[in-house]
Design an enzyme around this catalytic site. Sequence first.
Site, PDB file in Angstrom:
ATOM      1  N   LYS A 150       0.811  -1.215   0.000  1.00 42.81           N
ATOM      2  CA  LYS A 150       0.000   0.000   0.000  1.00 42.81           C
ATOM      3  C   LYS A 150       0.848   1.271   0.000  1.00 42.81           C
ATOM      4  O   LYS A 150       0.418   2.303  -0.523  1.00 42.81           O
ATOM      5  CB  LYS A 150      -0.937   0.006   1.210  1.00 42.81           C
ATOM      6  CG  LYS A 150      -2.054  -1.036   1.128  1.00 42.81           C
ATOM      7  CD  LYS A 150      -2.966  -0.950   2.341  1.00 42.81           C
ATOM      8  CE  LYS A 150      -4.091  -1.972   2.246  1.00 42.81           C
ATOM      9  NZ  LYS A 150      -4.982  -1.934   3.436  1.00 42.81           N
ATOM     10  N   ARG A 151       2.030   1.194   0.586  1.00 39.67           N
ATOM     11  CA  ARG A 151       2.851   2.411   0.647  1.00 39.67           C
ATOM     12  C   ARG A 151       3.354   2.829  -0.737  1.00 39.67           C
ATOM     13  O   ARG A 151       3.804   3.955  -0.926  1.00 39.67           O
ATOM     14  CB  ARG A 151       4.019   2.222   1.600  1.00 39.67           C
ATOM     15  CG  ARG A 151       5.062   1.214   1.163  1.00 39.67           C
ATOM     16  CD  ARG A 151       6.073   0.993   2.287  1.00 39.67           C
ATOM     17  NE  ARG A 151       7.052  -0.012   1.963  1.00 39.67           N
ATOM     18  CZ  ARG A 151       8.187   0.235   1.314  1.00 39.67           C
ATOM     19  NH1 ARG A 151       8.439   1.460   0.907  1.00 39.67           N
ATOM     20  NH2 ARG A 151       9.045  -0.725   1.072  1.00 39.67           N
TER      21      ARG A 151
END
Length: 470
Positions: A241-242
């Site tokens: 997700k980052r």
Amino acid sequence: MTVVTRFAPSPTGFLHIGGARTALFNRLYARRHGGKFLLRIEDTDRARSTVAAKQAILEGLQWLGLEWDGAPVYQSDRLERHAAVAQDLLDTGGAYRCYCSPEELAAMREAARKRGSGRLYDGTWRDRDPAEAPEGVAPVVRLRAPLDGETVIDDAVQGRVAVRNDQLDDMVLLRADGTPTYMLSVVVDDHDMDITHVVRGDDHLTNAFRQTLIYRAMGWDIPVFAHIPLIHGPDGAKLSKRHGALGVEAYRDMGFPPEAVCNYLARLGWSHGDDEIFSMARAADWFDLEEVGKSPARFDLAKLTSLSAHYIREMADARLAGLIEPSLAARLGAPLTALQRARLVAGLPGLKPRARTLVDLAEAALFYCRPRPLQPDAKAAKLLDGDGRERLALARAALAGIANWSAESAESAVRAAAEAAGEKLGALAQPLRAALTGSTVSPGIFEVLDVLGKAESLGRIDDSLGRAAG
């Protein structure tokens, strides 16, 4: 032999971009060899599987154009079959019942870790007399795995990979409540679906050794395994997700055409010479597992965006209009009329070269579909005051006299009006753009006039003149 591949996602969330690439590779390989591409939804984890996630997977695949052959297979519909195979193994001695308590198993795992063994279960009930089973204890069913030798996989991507059998313990096939484990269900389903090639992420490579033992215990043909490297982020770390969006639907909502996404995913870990841009039909002619690399591919949003811009430039205007029409209708609060859609299609050639995504394109095309009167933005409004209003009136008078409306005739008329007034063409074009589009940025203003047509153009100009006068 007919090649049969499958994509087997678990419906516990969105369709991951990595999962989409796995589905794509499976489909391309099947099409390359004239085979079948099947879909199986592995929904046996009832606590985490959701109807919404199942729908998201189906819609994501359909949006990408990755249609599968036949009806989807739902693993949860096949639990009795899985259990029946476990019973077959019990009957032939390929499996046995284990009555160990959780405390006993925890002690075994701790002992195995201390001695550095991968075999976490010590085989307590492997050859023990079932008559010694404690009362009231529901057993699990374990595979009777080989104790020596090694299990070898000739992986179509990774090459020859082997593991010593003393590192593979007697895995659980059926839990104490009678439900099958993932390992058993996958093997049974792949066998029953006649899967010849299992193409999936290399995070499943360790599973392949254990699944091979089940195939051998049942005397079934073992499919060809092909474990493809995972997708990493630009920094080389596993995509997470980052790094940004992970789900296919996010890329759809960001405005990337499905053709661009598929083209980009096809090039993530697979190559065909120096070819960068190609259709999925062409990719299906070329695709082979031998050309899939062993190293992780890095996801590059800039490259995807560049491909997106290419596909938008090359796409047929009618298809492009269909892709952005829902977004425009949502912005306008009503479906597009036939006239609005015709105007949109006519205006796309002048908008496509500047758009990187469908979101960009929809934003740029919105003025063609807005109902009158347009509300100009702040910069455009300034161009419609004072001298701007007078110049707009000059342009309006020149345009009103055109008999055969076109971009060329409009430019000639406005240019002549500017020269007669001692003005540069831009002095009339700027307020004209503001009146027609409500903005200071647009395609060439005479192209805009041509697309809008005489009646709509004069109407928008009159709206602006009336607003300025008020």
